[in-house]
Design an enzyme around this catalytic site. Structure first.
Site, PDB file in Angstrom:
ATOM      1  N   ASN A 171       0.609  -1.068   0.238  1.00  0.00           N
ATOM      2  CA  ASN A 171      -0.092   0.479  -0.503  1.00  0.00           C
ATOM      3  C   ASN A 171       1.073   1.438   0.230  1.00  0.00           C
ATOM      4  OD1 ASN A 171      -1.503   2.116   0.666  1.00  0.00           O
ATOM      5  ND2 ASN A 171      -2.090   1.394   2.880  1.00  0.00           N
ATOM      6  N   LYS A 182       0.079   4.285  -0.016  1.00  0.00           N
ATOM      7  CA  LYS A 182      -0.911   5.405  -0.073  1.00  0.00           C
ATOM      8  C   LYS A 182      -0.210   6.925  -0.715  1.00  0.00           C
ATOM      9  CE  LYS A 182      -0.244   3.252   4.535  1.00  0.00           C
ATOM     10  NZ  LYS A 182      -0.001   2.936   6.002  1.00  0.00           N
ATOM     11  N   HIS A 200      -9.257   1.406   4.901  1.00  0.00           N
ATOM     12  CA  HIS A 200      -7.968   1.372   5.274  1.00  0.00           C
ATOM     13  C   HIS A 200      -8.450   2.713   6.972  1.00  0.00           C
ATOM     14  CE1 HIS A 200      -4.169   2.847   6.793  1.00  0.00           C
ATOM     15  NE2 HIS A 200      -3.502   1.797   5.934  1.00  0.00           N
ATOM     16  N   GLU A 254      -6.683   4.792   7.551  1.00  0.00           N
ATOM     17  CA  GLU A 254      -6.391   6.304   7.844  1.00  0.00           C
ATOM     18  C   GLU A 254      -7.874   6.489   6.792  1.00  0.00           C
ATOM     19  OE1 GLU A 254      -2.468   5.557   5.841  1.00  0.00           O
ATOM     20  OE2 GLU A 254      -1.596   4.856   7.198  1.00  0.00           O
ATOM     21  N   GLU A 283      -5.086  -4.962  10.839  1.00  0.00           N
ATOM     22  CA  GLU A 283      -3.985  -3.234  10.915  1.00  0.00           C
ATOM     23  C   GLU A 283      -4.391  -2.763  12.170  1.00  0.00           C
ATOM     24  OE1 GLU A 283      -1.832  -2.707   6.892  1.00  0.00           O
ATOM     25  OE2 GLU A 283      -4.150  -1.414   7.228  1.00  0.00           O
ATOM     26  N   GLY A 325       2.510   2.203  10.601  1.00  0.00           N
ATOM     27  CA  GLY A 325       3.736   3.723  10.476  1.00  0.00           C
ATOM     28  C   GLY A 325       4.671   3.489  12.179  1.00  0.00           C
ATOM     29  N   SER A 377       3.930  -2.013  10.123  1.00  0.00           N
ATOM     30  CA  SER A 377       5.345  -2.124  10.617  1.00  0.00           C
ATOM     31  C   SER A 377       6.303  -3.771  10.214  1.00  0.00           C
ATOM     32  CB  SER A 377       5.306  -1.986  11.744  1.00  0.00           C
ATOM     33  OG  SER A 377       5.634  -0.103  12.069  1.00  0.00           O
TER      34      SER A 377
HETATM   35  P1  13P Z   1       2.904   0.663   7.696  1.00  0.00           P
HETATM   36  O1  13P Z   1       3.898  -1.073   7.786  1.00  0.00           O
HETATM   37  O2  13P Z   1       4.277   1.449   7.440  1.00  0.00           O
HETATM   38  O3  13P Z   1       3.025   0.633   8.987  1.00  0.00           O
HETATM   39  O4  13P Z   1       1.679   0.373   7.216  1.00  0.00           O
HETATM   40  C1  13P Z   1       0.894  -0.332   7.422  1.00  0.00           C
HETATM   41  C2  13P Z   1      -0.413   0.359   6.519  1.00  0.00           C
HETATM   42  O5  13P Z   1      -1.371   0.609   7.017  1.00  0.00           O
HETATM   43  C3  13P Z   1      -0.644  -0.974   5.224  1.00  0.00           C
HETATM   44  O6  13P Z   1      -1.553  -0.226   4.813  1.00  0.00           O
END
Ligand code: 13P
Length: 251
Positions: free
Chosen positions: A9, A11, A96, A98, A168, A174, A214
């Site tokens: 992903n 982002k 997601h 976010e 997640e 992150g 992560s």
């Molecule tokens: P990270 O791998 O950067 O922690 O992000 C995970 C994520 O949100 C994947 O959709």
């Protein structure tokens, strides 16, 4: 049997030339290894069509990171599921954390998005997961169960079988803080049981449940070794072809 999957992903990262270069690097890397999992990259809308033109989509799946909750019409700035599908993409990340947190996505809008994705032959990669407070106060099982029930349990068993789920934990995204492999296994098994209670054992056993938060080349092997962890949804580590391939080859 369910598939093992590693999905990136991206982002809101990479300009178009950077994204095309990264996709080419992943595509080239896949020519020299025979991965034991499906590999997917989910990229910004602007990148879908150009990336589709430089990858072998039989070896590297392509997905969007979102789609609109309407089919077409006066929704300035939105990108619909039919538009995403018309680029050649086969997948779409939905729900997601976010999007839930910063753009107010609710179970109701997600229901519409899932319906539209399925109607357009896109496979949703549907995200669920609790925030830190819910992990710490022990309500995370209820939170995750409600996220699944409220947005997905209106689906027929046939449609539910088309989904990929991604657990997640928001506190691990992150932050460099990963769920331990045992924490991941515990909740993944719970998610599978939740699916089994509604749709039966066969559907539950055939649903791929990915871990995200992560995930890195260094911890992917231990996470993927767990029986109910069927792969990963990768953020930061998907932005570098070498580290992404390090996770792909953890299977
Ligand atoms: P990270 O791998 O950067 O922690 O992000 C995970 C994520 O949100 C994947 O959709």
């Amino acid at each position: 049997m369910r598939k093992n999957i590693v999905a990136g992903n991206w982002k809101m990262n990479t300009t178009l030339p950077e994204g095309v270069k990264l996709a080419e690097e992943v595509n080239n890397a896949l020519k020299t290894v025979e991965p034991k999992c499906d590999v997917i990259i989910c990229v910004p809308f602007t990148h879908l069509f150009p990336v589709n033109n430089v990858i072998d989509t039989k070896k590297l799946g392509l997905g969007a990171e979102n789609c609109a909750d309407h089919r077409s019409g006066a929704y300035t700035g939105e990108v619909s599921a039919p538009m995403v599908a018309s680029t050649g993409a086969q997948y779409v990340i939905l729900g997601h954390s976010e999007r839930r947190q910063y753009y107010g996505e609710t179970a109701e809008t997600l229901k519409e998005k899932v319906r539209l994705a399925l109607d357009n032959n896109l496979t949703p990669i549907f995200c669920i997961g609790e925030v830190l407070e819910q992990r710490e106060n022990g309500t995370y099982f209820d939170v995750v169960k409600a996220q699944i029930e409220d947005a997905l349990f209106n689906l027929s068993a046939e449609d539910f079988s088309k989904l990929i789920l991604a657990y997640e934990p928001v506190w691990a995204i992150g932050t460099g803080k990963t769920a331990t492999d045992d924490q991941a296994q515990e909740i993944h098994a719970f998610i599978r049981k939740t699916i089994e209670d509604k749709y039966g054992k066969e559907v539950a056993e055939n649903t791929s449940i990915l871990y995200g938060g992560s995930c890195k080349p260094g911890n992917a092997k231990a996470l993927f070794a767990k029986p109910d962890v069927d792969g990963g949804l990768i953020g930061g580590a998907a932005l570098d072809a070498e580290s992404f391939m390090g996770i792909v080859t953890a299977f």
